[in-house]
Write an enzyme that holds these catalytic residues in place. Structure first.
Site, PDB file in Angstrom:
ATOM      1  CD  GLU A   1     -30.066 -16.626 -53.953  1.00  0.00           C
ATOM      2  OE1 GLU A   1     -31.103 -17.399 -53.816  1.00  0.00           O
ATOM      3  OE2 GLU A   1     -30.039 -15.408 -54.223  1.00  0.00           O
TER       4      GLU A   1
ATOM      5  CE  LYS B   1     -37.892 -18.033 -51.882  1.00  0.00           C
ATOM      6  NZ  LYS B   1     -38.992 -17.134 -52.748  1.00  0.00           N
TER       7      LYS B   1
ATOM      8  CB  VAL C   1     -30.838 -12.476 -50.075  1.00  0.00           C
ATOM      9  CG1 VAL C   1     -29.898 -11.449 -49.797  1.00  0.00           C
ATOM     10  CG2 VAL C   1     -30.732 -12.465 -51.602  1.00  0.00           C
TER      11      VAL C   1
ATOM     12  CG  ASP D   1     -44.695  -8.025 -48.554  1.00  0.00           C
ATOM     13  OD1 ASP D   1     -43.788  -8.466 -47.966  1.00  0.00           O
ATOM     14  OD2 ASP D   1     -45.324  -8.670 -49.294  1.00  0.00           O
TER      15      ASP D   1
ATOM     16  CB  SER E   1     -37.479  -8.213 -48.804  1.00  0.00           C
ATOM     17  OG  SER E   1     -36.548  -9.205 -48.780  1.00  0.00           O
ATOM     18  CB  ALA E   2     -36.451 -10.644 -44.040  1.00  0.00           C
ATOM     19  CG  ASP E   3     -33.427 -10.417 -48.934  1.00  0.00           C
ATOM     20  OD1 ASP E   3     -33.505 -11.406 -48.109  1.00  0.00           O
ATOM     21  OD2 ASP E   3     -33.533 -10.355 -50.222  1.00  0.00           O
TER      22      ASP E   3
ATOM     23  CE  LYS F   1     -36.372 -12.028 -58.588  1.00  0.00           C
ATOM     24  NZ  LYS F   1     -35.319 -12.076 -57.441  1.00  0.00           N
TER      25      LYS F   1
END
Length: 302
Positions: free
Chosen positions: A23, A84, A104, A136, A138-140, A157
């Site tokens: 990435e 980003k 990612v 909330d 992550s779209a990952d 994390k």
């Protein structure tokens, strides 16, 4: 979307030689200049030392690129205004002629479209704390549920809700295995405090799982290989716990919410650990890149 694959990467993919996707967000947004470019070059060289071809991914002037040359890598590292980009942003960036570093989710998608099967990153996004209030996530996670790629990472994390993230990956059908461990790593920490159900111990074992995915068919989901940062290079767990608690209280006190929470917490960790969290971050990324190179070689049968 006009995907541009570098000649080196295209020839390697066509010949079945090992390739590792990298990435570019860490280059444009994760490190200060000029260290970011030095690290970008170092990571590509680490992939080559393992016998694989590096494919750093970014979008430049509206063109998604898999594999960057020296000038393009320098643009991502040094040019002001580099955005980003998650995978949802790609059509907008392409149509608008924008330049951006891939997260990612965007990296995994573009790598898969280019025929690259192995991807090394630092840590995945996940379910955020207080998800029941903020929704909330992550779209990952959703992208990995529908993209056949092997992601070598150091877990997620520790500022995130780790058990909720593991539960969400299970719900989405994303395979997760610890590499040489039965514990899920916490990015800065070797052990997040949570177990994993499966352990893989060699690059060959990872490649066997990848082949089994293809043989079985089914949903085009990812394989997450959770590779812990070495204990000697992790952030001191006591320091981590204290500073993270302070960061969470500061976040609440200052009314930080939504998408602003993660960058606030990460910045607090860097500043209040005297850069030790950044050192642990880089140690994790370096280890993941080396392992991804070995997995790509095993996958290619070299």
């Amino acid at each position: 979307m006009s995907l541009v694959v570098s000649e080196e990467v295209r020839e390697a993919v066509d010949a079945g030689r090992p390739v590792v996707a990298l990435e570019s967000t860490i280059i444009a947004h994760g490190l200060p200049r000029p260290r970011n470019l030095l690290v970008a070059v170092e990571l590509e060289e680490a992939v080559r030392r393992e016998g694989a071809v590096p494919a750093t991914i970014a979008v430049l002037d509206g063109r998604p690129r898999v594999g960057l040359d020296k000038e393009q890598l320098e643009r991502i590292a040094n040019e002001d205004g580099i955005r980003k980009l998650g995978h949802r942003d790609l059509p907008l960036a392409v149509a608008g002629g924008a330049s951006g570093a891939t997260t990612v989710s965007a990296t995994a998608l573009l790598a898969s479209l280019a025929g690259v099967r192995v991807f090394a990153t630092g840590g995945l996004g996940g379910v955020h704390r207080e998800w029941t209030v903020t929704q909330d996530e992550s779209a990952d996670l959703g992208l990995l549920a529908r993209t056949r790629i092997t992601v070598v990472c150091a877990g997620v994390k520790s500022i995130l809700d780790v058990p909720a993230t593991l539960q969400r990956l299970e719900t989405l059908g994303v395979s997760v295995a610890g590499y040489g461990t039965d514990r899920f790593p916490g990015f800065y920490l070797s052990d997040s405090g949570h177990p994993v159900d499966w352990t893989l111990r060699t690059p060959g074992e990872v490649a066997d799982v990848m082949r089994a995915q293809d043989t079985l068919g089914g949903p085009e989901s990812a394989l997450v290989v959770a590779n812990p940062v070495p204990e000697a290079e992790q952030l001191d767990p006591g320091l981590h716990a204290r500073v993270l608690d302070e960061a969470l209280r500061a976040c609440e006190r200052e009314g930080i919410t939504g998408q602003a929470v993660t960058p606030f917490l990460l910045d607090h960790l860097v500043r209040h650990t005297d850069g030790a969290s950044l050192s642990a971050n880089l140690a994790a990324v370096r280890g993941n890149v080396r392992l991804a190179g070995r997995i790509a070689v095993a996958w290619a049968g070299v």
